[in-house]
Scaffold this motif. Sequence first.
Motif, mmCIF file in Angstrom:
data_model
loop_
_atom_site.group_PDB
_atom_site.id
_atom_site.type_symbol
_atom_site.label_atom_id
_atom_site.label_comp_id
_atom_site.label_asym_id
_atom_site.label_seq_id
_atom_site.Cartn_x
_atom_site.Cartn_y
_atom_site.Cartn_z
ATOM 1 N N ARG A 38 0.832 -1.210 0.000
ATOM 2 C CA ARG A 38 0.000 0.000 0.000
ATOM 3 C C ARG A 38 0.866 1.259 0.000
ATOM 4 N N GLN A 42 1.144 3.998 -3.036
ATOM 5 C CA GLN A 42 0.871 5.425 -2.836
ATOM 6 C C GLN A 42 2.068 6.275 -3.247
ATOM 7 N N GLU A 46 1.917 9.071 -6.265
ATOM 8 C CA GLU A 46 2.234 10.484 -6.058
ATOM 9 C C GLU A 46 3.463 10.917 -6.844
#
Length: 452
Positions: A38, A42, A46
Motif C-alpha cells: 500500500r 501510494q 504520487e
Amino acid sequence: MPKAVSPPPAAPPPGAAAIPRVGFVSLGCPKALVDSERILTQLRAEGYAIAPDYAGADLVVVNTCGFIDDAVAESLDAIGEALAENGRVIVTGCLGARGDIVKQTHPRVLAVTGPHALEEVMQSVHAHLPKPHDPYTDLVPPAGIKLTPRHYAYLKIAEGCNHRCTFCIIPSMRGDLVSRDIGAVLQEAENLVKAGVKELLVISQDTSAYGVDVKYRPGFWHGRPVKTRMTDLARSLGELDVWVRLHYVYPYPSVDAIIPLMAEGKILPYLDVPFQHASPRILKLMKRPANAENNLARIESWRENCPDITLRSTFITGFPGETEQEFNELLDFLRAAQLDRVGCFAYSAVEGAVANALPDPVPEEVKQDRLARFMEVQARISADKLQRKVGKTLTALVDSVEGDMAVARSSADAPEIDGVVYVEGAGHLNPGDFCQVRITRAGEHDLWAKPV
C-alpha cells in the motif's frame, strides 16, 4: 522474514526534472507485506520513483517487525544498515509502536510510525522529500505495486485483534479488530484476478472474527448486499476463478460453515488454525479459546465432511509453567490430530507480553529440547501423510521454473510456510501455470512429481 526492495519504474524522458527516489525495505509477516504494498503504491501514485538500492535513494523507508526478540533484532539491524548506507531513514511497522526502542537505538532516524500507518508515512516522506511536481509524474500508472509474484497475492481483510492472548503484543501494536468493508475486499479480489492472480491468500490477525466489530453489517458487491462475515466472504470469493486459501482462522464453531464450501470446491480445502497448545491449563494461561477435546472432535468432523482437507497449525513449547506432563499432553494431541502442516516455536519472552510475569518460567534448554521432540513427532506424521500421496494425481500451481525442473505447490501448500512439489520434466511450464502432476516420491515436507 521477507525483505523486499522494489525495482524502479522506467526512467523519465530526456530533459525531465529529477524525480525523488525512495528506497524501501519490508520485513515481517504477510500482513506487514500488504502494508508495504500500500505504501509503495501510494508513493508511485504520487510520482515518487522507487529506488532498487540504498545508493540510488534520496531516503529509505523501513517497514519493521516487532513481534518476537529475533524480529526486533533483525528490524534494528535493518534500520542500522539503512542509516549506514543511506543516512536518511523513516521507520514504520510494528516495531515503531513499541515505545522509544527505535529512537533510543537509532536516534538519527527521520521519523517513526506504527503499523498500517499509510497517511503518517506519507506525511513523513513529504516532510523530508517533497512531492515531485514534474508533469512526467502524471504519467505514472495508478496500478498497485505487489511484492509477491504475479500469480498470487495476500488479501488482507482486517486489522487488529480483539483477543488478549498473554504471549502476544499484537493488539498493543495494531489495535482492536477493524474489519475492512466487504465490498472493497471483494472488488480488490476481483481486480487482482483480472490482473492475472491465480491464488488469493486471505489474511488478518483473526480471520474467523471478520465483521464482529461492525455486527456483520452488509456491504455491496455488484449491486447486491453481502454480509461482512467470513462465511459470506468465502462464498463470494468462491465465485471467482481463483484459488482461495484461508489463514489465521481461530477454532470457533462458525468455522464449521466453511467446510462445505471446501468440499464443494468453492475454496481450497485448506485451513490454517493456530491451536497453540493442548493442555487446558496452559490454554487458560494463554487465554486461548476452545480446548483440546473440542478441537479433536471438530477436526474429526471437518475431515468427515471434507476428506481432502489440509489442516495447518502452530504451537508453542516451553510456555511459562508448562510441566513435562502438560508437554506430553501436547504430544498426545499431535499424534491424535494427525495435522498435515505444523509450525512450532519455543516460547520467547516478548517485551510487553503479560505471560512474561507468569510463575515458573521454563529453562531455555528445556524449551529447545521440547521443541526438538515436538518436531520429531510431527516429522514422522508429515512423512507418513506425504507418502500416502505417492502415485496420486494432483493439481499444482507453478511458482518457478529452472531448466527442466518446476517448483510448484498443491492445494495443501501455502507459499513460504509449507512444502513444495518439485515437478521433473516441466521445462515447458511457466510461473502461474496450473498443471496436473503424478506424485513419484515423498520426503518429510516436500513431494516430487512428473507432469501427467
